[in-house]
Design a protein around this motif. Structure first.
Motif: not given
Length: 140
Positions: A114-136
């Motif tokens: 999702s994070v690296d390939k499919y989520c287009g919104v995630m990719e759009m956010f990467r254009q203007f922000a540093q995105v950090k992910t964490k799993t619990h």
């Protein structure tokens, strides 16, 4: 594919927007706790869109990969710049999986897809922000 929405000013600081699925919702800001419009704040909706986009990927991938979990909560926090125009400069996405005998390896693979390939919104956010992910993982 093109998405079209129409947003209409209702009153004060309230707008109503449709979406390609036909449903409408209110956006804006209010000082009233019991505002009948219950407007969503535009920047916060962006964070919700990020969570839902990635969540849709993960649920779809989980079905294909035969991953089971009882619940999934995605908490997104965005830090805004101090100066106008205020934009998100850092965004944290925390995936919380609940269930019994969670397959952490498969879940991590679904998240990565999702994070690296499919989520287009995630990719759009990467254009203007540093995105950090964490799993619990919450095994019970």
């Amino acid at each position: 594919m093109t998405h079209k929405v129409t947003t209409v000013w209702k009153e004060k600081m309230i707008f109503e927007s449709d979406n390609p699925g036909g449903y409408s919702f209110n956006l804006g800001q209010t000082e009233e706790n019991n505002d009948p419009y219950k407007p969503l704040r535009p920047k916060a909706v962006m964070l919700s869109s990020l969570a839902a986009c990635s969540g849709l990927d993960i649920v779809s991938l989980a079905e294909k990969m035969r991953i089971t979990f009882n619940d999934l909560k995605i908490k997104v926090e965005g830090e805004l710049t101090e100066e106008h125009p205020k934009t998100y400069h850092t965004v944290s996405v925390d995936y919380h999986f609940y269930g019994k005998d969670l397959d952490e390896s498969k879940i991590n693979k679904a998240i990565a897809l999702s994070v690296d390939k499919y989520c287009g919104v995630m990719e759009m956010f990467r254009q203007f922000a540093q995105v950090k992910t964490k799993t619990h993982f919450h095994n019970h």
